[in-house]
Design an enzyme around this catalytic site. Sequence first.
Site, PDB file in Angstrom:
ATOM      1  N   HIS A 201     -37.542 -54.231 -25.855  1.00  0.00           N
ATOM      2  CA  HIS A 201     -37.426 -54.471 -27.294  1.00  0.00           C
ATOM      3  C   HIS A 201     -36.324 -55.458 -27.664  1.00  0.00           C
ATOM      4  CE1 HIS A 201     -40.325 -51.325 -28.034  1.00  0.00           C
ATOM      5  NE2 HIS A 201     -39.652 -50.562 -27.176  1.00  0.00           N
TER       6      HIS A 201
ATOM      7  N   ALA B 131     -25.034 -28.389 -10.672  1.00  0.00           N
ATOM      8  CA  ALA B 131     -26.229 -28.965 -10.063  1.00  0.00           C
ATOM      9  C   ALA B 131     -27.321 -29.149 -11.119  1.00  0.00           C
ATOM     10  CB  ALA B 131     -26.735 -28.054  -8.951  1.00  0.00           C
TER      11      ALA B 131
ATOM     12  N   THR C 208     -24.650 -37.077 -20.232  1.00  0.00           N
ATOM     13  CA  THR C 208     -24.800 -38.205 -21.150  1.00  0.00           C
ATOM     14  C   THR C 208     -23.528 -38.463 -21.953  1.00  0.00           C
ATOM     15  OG1 THR C 208     -25.687 -36.766 -22.875  1.00  0.00           O
ATOM     16  CG2 THR C 208     -27.285 -37.823 -21.385  1.00  0.00           C
ATOM     17  N   LYS C 209     -22.606 -37.505 -21.938  1.00  0.00           N
ATOM     18  CA  LYS C 209     -21.338 -37.635 -22.657  1.00  0.00           C
ATOM     19  C   LYS C 209     -20.198 -37.317 -21.704  1.00  0.00           C
ATOM     20  CE  LYS C 209     -22.970 -36.515 -27.314  1.00  0.00           C
ATOM     21  NZ  LYS C 209     -24.205 -37.134 -27.177  1.00  0.00           N
TER      22      LYS C 209
ATOM     23  N   ARG D 107     -23.557 -29.504 -21.204  1.00  0.00           N
ATOM     24  CA  ARG D 107     -22.652 -28.969 -22.228  1.00  0.00           C
ATOM     25  C   ARG D 107     -21.523 -28.216 -21.545  1.00  0.00           C
ATOM     26  NH1 ARG D 107     -27.526 -29.027 -24.365  1.00  0.00           N
ATOM     27  NH2 ARG D 107     -28.503 -27.058 -23.920  1.00  0.00           N
TER      28      ARG D 107
END
Length: 187
Positions: A77, A114, A119-120, A134
């Site tokens: 894109h 595991a 992602t953060k 988390r």
Amino acid sequence: MFERVKKAIALRLGRISAEQLNIEACIRQGMKVGLGCHGLGAATIDYAHCWLIEIGDNVTFAPQVYLLAHDASTKRHLDYTKIAKIVIEDGAFIGARALIMPGVTVGKNAIVAAGSIVTKSVPEGMVVAGNPARVLSTTEAYIQKHQEKMGHSDLYDENWTIGRRISPDMCRQMSDQLINGSVGYVK
């Protein structure tokens, strides 16, 4: 040229692993790896952007960890691929099949469970798990919980490992002891 041939021969003779060649290639491209790291050879490293990966001292990688410093979902894109650094700080543990995404820092002494998709960024001294990962607890609380469990669990010394050539009888004994969800600990 001679060095490449020498390594190819060493690889065929079993003196150097293909994984070690991959790590060396990434380091030559600019990936930074500290001292005392374990298991990196079993990880998949984003060679196309490996210079964006920094690994501190005494980091442990379980099998099949994936370090991905790019995200090509934008390419079609925008005609550009998203890229970002991955930093894994000293003393971190990355569990089997965890995926560390671009832009993530895993803090000092953090534990990534595991199968987690990270992602953060993970704060120093924290345990994360899940998809997306988390925070579950502090590393300190996690270790304390397991220290307490060790007081009423089966403990096995180094002789109970493949590295020390655990016997078939010992394998059966361990399997018989660890039934119905009971947990043991091996040195």
